[in-house]
Each structure stands twice: as structure tokens, then as C-alpha cells.
Scaffold this active site. Structure first.
Site, PDB file in Angstrom:
ATOM      1  N   LYS A  42    -110.937  19.729 -17.653  1.00  9.79           N
ATOM      2  CA  LYS A  42    -111.886  18.275 -17.693  1.00  9.79           C
ATOM      3  C   LYS A  42    -112.539  17.883 -16.543  1.00  9.79           C
ATOM      4  CE  LYS A  42    -112.453  13.547 -17.582  1.00  9.79           C
ATOM      5  NZ  LYS A  42    -112.626  12.718 -16.418  1.00  9.79           N
TER       6      LYS A  42
ATOM      7  N   HIS B 210    -111.313   8.620  -5.076  1.00 11.38           N
ATOM      8  CA  HIS B 210    -111.606   8.041  -6.234  1.00 11.38           C
ATOM      9  C   HIS B 210    -111.598   6.437  -6.367  1.00 11.38           C
ATOM     10  CE1 HIS B 210    -112.128   8.232 -10.447  1.00 11.38           C
ATOM     11  NE2 HIS B 210    -111.307   6.866 -10.583  1.00 11.38           N
TER      12      HIS B 210
ATOM     13  N   ASP C 121    -127.090  19.380 -25.512  1.00 13.04           N
ATOM     14  CA  ASP C 121    -126.051  18.864 -26.370  1.00 13.04           C
ATOM     15  C   ASP C 121    -124.843  19.202 -25.608  1.00 13.04           C
ATOM     16  OD1 ASP C 121    -124.353  18.549 -28.189  1.00 13.04           O
ATOM     17  OD2 ASP C 121    -125.499  19.331 -29.696  1.00 13.04           O
TER      18      ASP C 121
ATOM     19  N   GLU D  17    -118.777   8.304 -14.133  1.00 11.29           N
ATOM     20  CA  GLU D  17    -117.353   8.118 -13.465  1.00 11.29           C
ATOM     21  C   GLU D  17    -117.874   8.276 -11.828  1.00 11.29           C
ATOM     22  OE1 GLU D  17    -114.412  11.020 -14.996  1.00 11.29           O
ATOM     23  OE2 GLU D  17    -113.457  10.856 -13.077  1.00 11.29           O
TER      24      GLU D  17
HETATM   25  C1  MEV Z   1    -111.105  13.257 -12.882  1.00  9.29           C
HETATM   26  O1  MEV Z   1    -111.948  12.921 -13.814  1.00  9.29           O
HETATM   27  C2  MEV Z   1    -110.922  14.664 -12.840  1.00  9.29           C
HETATM   28  C3  MEV Z   1    -109.750  15.389 -12.410  1.00  9.29           C
HETATM   29  O2  MEV Z   1    -108.572  14.945 -12.984  1.00  9.29           O
HETATM   30  C4  MEV Z   1    -109.862  16.796 -12.477  1.00  9.29           C
HETATM   31  C5  MEV Z   1    -108.482  17.611 -11.937  1.00  9.29           C
HETATM   32  O3  MEV Z   1    -107.325  16.830 -12.271  1.00  9.29           O
HETATM   33  O4  MEV Z   1    -108.572  18.835 -11.618  1.00  9.29           O
HETATM   34  C6  MEV Z   1    -109.504  15.036 -10.975  1.00  9.29           C
END
Ligand code: MEV
Length: 440
Positions: A280, A393, A296, A85
Site C-alpha cells: 500500500k 506523518h 487508470d 495523504e
Molecule cells: C501509509 O499510507 C503507508 C505505510 O503504512 C506503508 C508501510 O507501512 O510500509 C506507512
């Protein structure tokens, strides 16, 4: 429906590829060429990778990036991260630098207990089972002694075995809940080997037991397996600074930033839909280090998300607070990691990643990995509550879009320059790209 293919794993690598091309590729020649492009020219190295799994046909690359400038417990680290990513490594690097100027990260391992369970069915008098369990413990110790000897010599081994009555959840269901200390190993093989020996001994001894009836003797072992839920293999990482020291570069006052940040984390704590994405983002950092160090990531993911649900609701793994004039942000997460065994000494890039980290102990790697998760979460929440996530991003993703369009290096340079002060969207990049091509 195609006929199942028999004895596939016995075919040679080129036979497997030929079968694949014949059955699944529209352009056979091109498909095979792509697979071969990713083979390593060093045949020994390729064979090593071939033998990690069954039916290897090629290698699947992920970028290995590094995030420098981490200060953890007063020591400097450059953290290896394997991830696809675009913005993750950049964000980690930014957060590392930010906190290195504000006292750095502090991390501490709280506990290192691993878990394994033997699930079995017993039909009979519970009191007799409890007595049998008490008496069989020393036989289990003897039966597992040769397996645990090395680990015991270094201070690890089987820590405890508990008989649990689970019949309220499932008819006739009991378990032996075992805990382990596996030191620098993740310990999956050690734990599973111990469990299978314990189960075998337990069953054999039950059959010999003169107090049990015929039905009671017939204990049915359903399965013996480690648990990836390790709530007592915990690490905590934290950052803190005076509220006034926060965020000089953003268009928001330090106190407003601190309050908004704490609220954003509180929302992730209260609201599962947000918590999953919040966590995430944490796992973006954690998985990348876990992969780069040959651990792992599925086990780590499963354990982390289970821990996030320990209250009965899925919640944030990080926490934030303003205490007086101090901003604090921390994570508490179970991480069963190893720095010996598994891939750790086998995969050349894993070896190098561990060397980069100063060949850490498992505990030290737990601290570093938790810090990577906390840093990632800080960077994400900081963006979310200020500029929004897309700005950074999409800037990082710009090169991917240009590569998809087949841009040359000069074209890339030109377009990246255009977007220095302009919002990146997929369509605006295509527009600029087409403009450039038609100008030529
Ligand atoms: C993207 O990979 C992860 C985010 O969505 C985490 C978040 O929203 O805190 C930017």
C-alpha cells in the site's frame, strides 16, 4: 425504499443538482453552494470536466504536489503527484534527495506485453477445435487488419493468439489468449476493439465450418475483454550504495540500518498482513503519479496486487539485500501505462504533468512511476525501522487538524512552532489550541 428515478442522465446539470438537494441534503441551499464553489469559472474548462463522465455535478479536488530531486538513469526529474495523504509527497521528496546523493535511481523496462482474452464455450471434439483455430488465424489477421494498421506501422499490434483449453477449470470453457504491443498507448480501447472483432470473426467462421457438427458450430462467446493482469509488462527500478554510505543522520549504525531494512522487507515478503500495508505504501507513490499523468489507477492497482500474489501467496513487491559491502533495494512491478490517448492529451493538468516529466514515452513513464513507488517504500520502511511512522506523518497532519479546528494563520504558525520539538497527537493539538484561544 425510494422509487427509482427514470431518465436522470437526460436532466440538465441544474435539474440534477435540484433533485439531489431535494432528496439528499439536509441544508439544500448550503449543499448547492458547496457544489457550485468547486465549479471552474472558465466555462469551457468546466464543460470539459463535465463531459468526462455522466451526471457530473461538480469537481472533486485532489492536491497536485511535486517531488523534485529525482535522479533516474542519470537524468533529473520533478515528479507530479496527485494525492490527498499528508505525508506522501514529503516522503517522496526526502527519498529522492537521499538517493540523489547516493548515485540515484536506475530503472529499466523489462517487457511491454499487454493481454486480452476471448472467453468462450465450445461443446465438442477438441481436436476439431484445434484444427479450426489453426485454419482461422489468417482470416482473423485479415479481419483485424484495418484496426491494427496504424499500430502495426509503428511496430505494434496483435503479437500472438493462443487457444487455451480451460475445461479442467470449468466445463466446456476455452479461451483465445491474445497478446498485444500498444507502444505509447495504455491500449485498452485498441485491445478491446481488436478482441471484439476477433470474437465476431471466430464465431462466424465456426458457423461456416463444414467439419464441425451443428453443436460444435455453435460457439458461445461469453466475453471479450483485456486483462489488467500484465505480468509481462514489467519494469524494474533499483537503488544501491555502499552500506557505509547509509543513513548518517539516524541514531543507528549503517550496517544495523541495512540489516534491519532487509529484515523488514523480508517480513513483508513472508507475511501477507504486513505485505498488504508494505505494498500500500508503494502504491501511495505509484497511484499519485498514475493519477497525475491521467492513467487508470484501478487497472494499475489490480495488476500490481495480482503480481504480488504470483507465487500463490501475497508478498512484497520490493526486495532488499546486502551483497558484500553493498546495500541493494529494488522493485519489479507490472505497469501498463500510456502517454497518448485517454485523458493524457485532454486534461490540462495531465498535459502539464507530462510536460514536467519531459513528455515521456510510455516506457519512460513506467520507469519514473516504478521509481516513485520504490522511493515511497524506502521512505516508509526507513521511518518504520527508525523513528516510527507517526512522527513525520503527524507533523504533516498537524495542519489538517488545525484546519478542522478553524485555526487562523497566526494560530497555525504559533502551534506549528510549539510542535517543532513535541510529539503531535490529536488531543495535544486540541489542548494547545484551546490554551491559545483562552489566553486571548
Ligand atoms: C501509509 O499510507 C503507508 C505505510 O503504512 C506503508 C508501510 O507501512 O510500509 C506507512
Amino acid at each position: 425504499m425510494k422509487k427509482p428515478v427514470n431518465g436522470f442522465s437526460k436532466l440538465s446539470k441544474s435539474e440534477k443538482i435540484a433533485w439531489l438537494a431535494e432528496n439528499h441534503f439536509s441544508n439544500k441551499k448550503e449543499g448547492v453552494e458547496i457544489l457550485k464553489k468547486y465549479w471552474n469559472a472558465d466555462e469551457k474548462l468546466q464543460l470539459l470536466h463535465d463531459e468526462f463522465i455522466e451526471n457530473t455535478i461538480s469537481n472533486f479536488y485532489l492536491p497536485l504536489g511535486i517531488a523534485p530531486n529525482f535522479s533516474i538513469n542519470g537524468k533529473s526529474y520533478t515528479i507530479p503527484m496527485a494525492i490527498e495523504e499528508s505525508s506522501v509527497v514529503a516522503a517522496a521528496g526526502k527519498a529522492a534527495k537521499y538517493w540523489s546523493e547516493r548515485g540515484g535511481f536506475k530503472a529499466e523496462v523489462l517487457s511491454t506485453e499487454k493481454v486480452g482474452q476471448i472467453h468462450f464455450i465450445y461443446k465438442g471434439d477438441k481436436e476439431k477445435l484445434r484444427d479450426f483455430f489453426k485454419n482461422v488465424k489468417s482470416t482473423i489477421d485479415k479481419a483485424t487488419a484495418s484496426i491494427t494498421q496504424n499500430m502495426r506501422n509503428r511496430g505494434g499490434g496483435i503479437k500472438n493468439i493462443e487457444l487455451k483449453d480451460k475445461t479442467a477449470e470449468l466445463e466446456d470453457y476455452f479461451q483465445l489468449h491474445c497478446t498485444f504491443e500498444t507502444l505509447d498507448a495504455m491500449g485498452a480501447n485498441f485491445i478491446n476493439t481488436c478482441l471484439e472483432k476477433i470474437a465476431e470473426t471466430f464465431k462466424e467462421e465456426a458457423q461456416k465450418n463444414t467439419v464441425f457438427s451443428a453443436e460444435e458450430k455453435d460457439i458461445q462467446i461469453v466475453m471479450s475483454i483485456l486483462s489488467n493482469y500484465v505480468p509481462n509488462c514489467l519494469v524494474r527500478a533499483e537503488v544501491s550504495c555502499k552500506v557505509d554510505e547509509l543513513n548518517g543522520d539516524k541514531d543507528i549504525s549503517p550496517m544495523e540500518f541495512a540489516e534491519k531494512f532487509v529484515r523488514a522487507v523480508a517480513i513483508a515478503n513472508a507475511e501477507p498482513f504486513r505485505a498488504v500495508t508494505h505494498n500500500k505504501g508503494i502504491m501511495n507513490g505509484i497511484d499519485a503519479v498514475v493519477l497525475a499523468t491521467g492513467n487508470d489507477f484501478r487497472a494499475i492497482e489490480a495488476g500490481a496486487h495480482a503480481y504480488a500474489s504470483k507465487s500463490g501467496q501475497y508478498r512484497s513487491l520490493t526486495h532488499a539485500a546486502i551483497e558484500g559491502d553493498t546495500f541493494r533495494f529494488w522493485i519489479e512491478i507490472p505497469l501498463a501505462l500510456g502517454t497518448v490517448g485517454g485523458l493524457t492529451r485532454l486534461h490540462p493538468l495531465v498535459k502539464l504533468s507530462l510536460e514536467m516529466l519531459g513528455n515521456p514515452s510510455a516506457k519512460n513513464l513506467m520507469e519514473i512511476t516504478a521509481v516513485a513507488g520504490l522511493a515511497q517504500n524506502f521512505a516508509a520502511v526507513r521511518s518504520l525501522i527508525t523513528d516510527g511512522i507517526q512522527k513525520g506523518h503527524m507533523k504533516m497532519h498537524l495542519v489538517n487538524i488545525l484546519n478542522q479546528l478553524g485555526a487562523t494563520n497566526d494560530e497555525k504558525k504559533h502551534i506549528i512552532n510549539i510542535f517543532k520539538n513535541k510529539t503531535v497527537t490529536h488531543s495535544s493539538v486540541i489542548e494547545e489550541f484551546n490554551k491559545l484561544r483562552t489566553q486571548k
